[in-house]
Design an enzyme around this catalytic site. Structure first.
Site, PDB file in Angstrom:
ATOM      1  N   HIS A   8      34.905  33.762  25.979  1.00 19.15           N
ATOM      2  CA  HIS A   8      35.579  33.106  27.098  1.00 19.15           C
ATOM      3  C   HIS A   8      34.661  32.430  28.114  1.00 19.15           C
ATOM      4  O   HIS A   8      35.047  31.425  28.708  1.00 19.15           O
ATOM      5  CB  HIS A   8      36.443  34.117  27.866  1.00 19.15           C
ATOM      6  CG  HIS A   8      37.537  34.730  27.068  1.00 19.15           C
ATOM      7  ND1 HIS A   8      37.347  35.862  26.301  1.00 19.15           N
ATOM      8  CD2 HIS A   8      38.837  34.364  26.903  1.00 19.15           C
ATOM      9  CE1 HIS A   8      38.491  36.170  25.712  1.00 19.15           C
ATOM     10  NE2 HIS A   8      39.400  35.287  26.052  1.00 19.15           N
ATOM     11  N   GLU A  80      31.915  40.489  28.516  1.00 18.31           N
ATOM     12  CA  GLU A  80      31.093  39.423  27.957  1.00 18.31           C
ATOM     13  C   GLU A  80      29.749  39.302  28.670  1.00 18.31           C
ATOM     14  O   GLU A  80      28.728  39.006  28.037  1.00 18.31           O
ATOM     15  CB  GLU A  80      31.872  38.113  27.967  1.00 18.31           C
ATOM     16  CG  GLU A  80      33.100  38.197  27.049  1.00 18.31           C
ATOM     17  CD  GLU A  80      33.816  36.880  26.835  1.00 18.31           C
ATOM     18  OE1 GLU A  80      33.356  35.845  27.366  1.00 18.31           O
ATOM     19  OE2 GLU A  80      34.844  36.881  26.122  1.00 18.31           O
ATOM     20  N   ARG A 168      54.764  46.163  48.932  1.00 22.86           N
ATOM     21  CA  ARG A 168      55.110  45.059  49.827  1.00 22.86           C
ATOM     22  C   ARG A 168      56.596  44.747  49.675  1.00 22.86           C
ATOM     23  O   ARG A 168      57.096  44.594  48.559  1.00 22.86           O
ATOM     24  CB  ARG A 168      54.286  43.815  49.495  1.00 22.86           C
ATOM     25  CG  ARG A 168      52.796  43.971  49.745  1.00 22.86           C
ATOM     26  CD  ARG A 168      52.054  42.708  49.326  1.00 22.86           C
ATOM     27  NE  ARG A 168      50.622  42.884  49.407  1.00 22.86           N
ATOM     28  CZ  ARG A 168      49.880  42.617  50.477  1.00 22.86           C
ATOM     29  NH1 ARG A 168      50.466  42.161  51.580  1.00 22.86           N
ATOM     30  NH2 ARG A 168      48.576  42.794  50.461  1.00 22.86           N
ATOM     31  N   ARG A 223      47.328  46.052  57.245  1.00 22.82           N
ATOM     32  CA  ARG A 223      48.749  46.054  56.920  1.00 22.82           C
ATOM     33  C   ARG A 223      49.569  46.995  57.787  1.00 22.82           C
ATOM     34  O   ARG A 223      50.793  46.972  57.724  1.00 22.82           O
ATOM     35  CB  ARG A 223      48.931  46.358  55.435  1.00 22.82           C
ATOM     36  CG  ARG A 223      48.434  45.200  54.556  1.00 22.82           C
ATOM     37  CD  ARG A 223      48.807  45.378  53.117  1.00 22.82           C
ATOM     38  NE  ARG A 223      50.232  45.603  52.993  1.00 22.82           N
ATOM     39  CZ  ARG A 223      50.789  46.270  51.979  1.00 22.82           C
ATOM     40  NH1 ARG A 223      50.022  46.785  51.028  1.00 22.82           N
ATOM     41  NH2 ARG A 223      52.095  46.434  51.923  1.00 22.82           N
TER      42      ARG A 223
END
EC number: 2.4.2.3
Length: 253
Positions: A8, A80, A168, A223
């Site tokens: 990839h 990889e 959420r 949050r």
């Protein structure tokens, strides 16, 4: 393609020029910013979510490679890069804090992650801890302190999903499945600092395969106060985190 190419990333082992350390942000747009803080930055490849640059620190090669969002793409990048010779991984990201005492602009260094992902299960059973390497963690903490950043060290919750897995409710349906209802309050009670989406996979992969990994994130929102970050604050926080991860890399080479 030569036999040293990977599936990839579009890289060969020769591209790394002997590099054994990689800085792995999630965002492809962050890669060049990180490489620019080092010497001799050069772009190597860009394919899908994976953008890779090589640079030098004190004459030694360092790779910067984006992983994209979440565990599955992170696992591809880490796998990889390891095939190509990388043995130390430093993840840099942005995050939402869930402890009231952590402020926007602070820096979080992860010692271990709550495995709310699925990808890490492909590398080790759930009983295996997603734990950061001690030397990487120490380097990140020292680097953060060296620039005067307010730093917190502790556990991160690492979720496959941005919305339900992080409890959420500002969503299309407004619904969170029973499994995650009340979960943020539980993590807060246990002292978990924050949510993000990659560290469980990264830390499990590396700890279970003899690789080193560390994680640093800049807090762009708390949050307990709000859900949407300020754009200017995000930019400043990212800049601090980038400087920290580069300095930590220098200490680990």
């Amino acid at each position: 393609m030569s036999k040293s190419d990977v599936f990839h990333l579009g890289l060969t082992k020769n591209d790394l020029q002997g590099a054994t350390l990689a800085i792995v942000p999630g965002d492809p747009d962050r890669v060049e910013k990180i490489a620019a803080l080092m010497d001799k930055p050069v772009k190597l490849a860009s394919h899908r979510e994976f953008t890779t640059w090589r640079a030098e620190l004190d004459g030694k090669p360092v790779i910067v490679c984006s992983t994209g969002i979440g565990g599955p793409s992170t696992s591809i990048a880490v796998e990889e890069l390891a095939q190509l010779g990388i043995r130390t991984f430093l993840r840099i990201g942005t995050t939402g804090a869930i402890q009231p005492h952590i402020n926007v602009g602070d820096v979080l260094v992860t010692t271990a992650s709550v495995r709310l992902d699925g990808a890490s299960l492909h590398f080790a059973p759930l009983e295996f801890p997603a734990v950061a390497d001690f030397e990487c963690t120490t380097a990140l903490v020292e680097a953060a302190k060296s620039i005067g950043a307010t730093t917190h060290v502790g556990v991160t919750a690492s979720s496959d999903t941005f919305y339900p897995g992080q409890e959420r409710y500002d969503t299309y349906s407004g619904r969170v499945v029973r499994h995650f209802k009340g979960s943020m309050e539980e993590w807060q009670a246990m002292g978990v600092m924050n949510y993000e989406m990659e560290s469980a996979t990264l830390l499990t992969m590396c700890a279970s395969q003899g690789l080193r990994a560390g994680m640093v994130a800049g807090v762009i929102v708390n949050r307990t106060q709000q859900e949407i970050p300020n754009a200017e604050t995000m930019k400043q926080t990212e800049s601090h985190a980038v400087k920290i991860v580069v300095e930590a890399a220098r200490r680990l080479l």
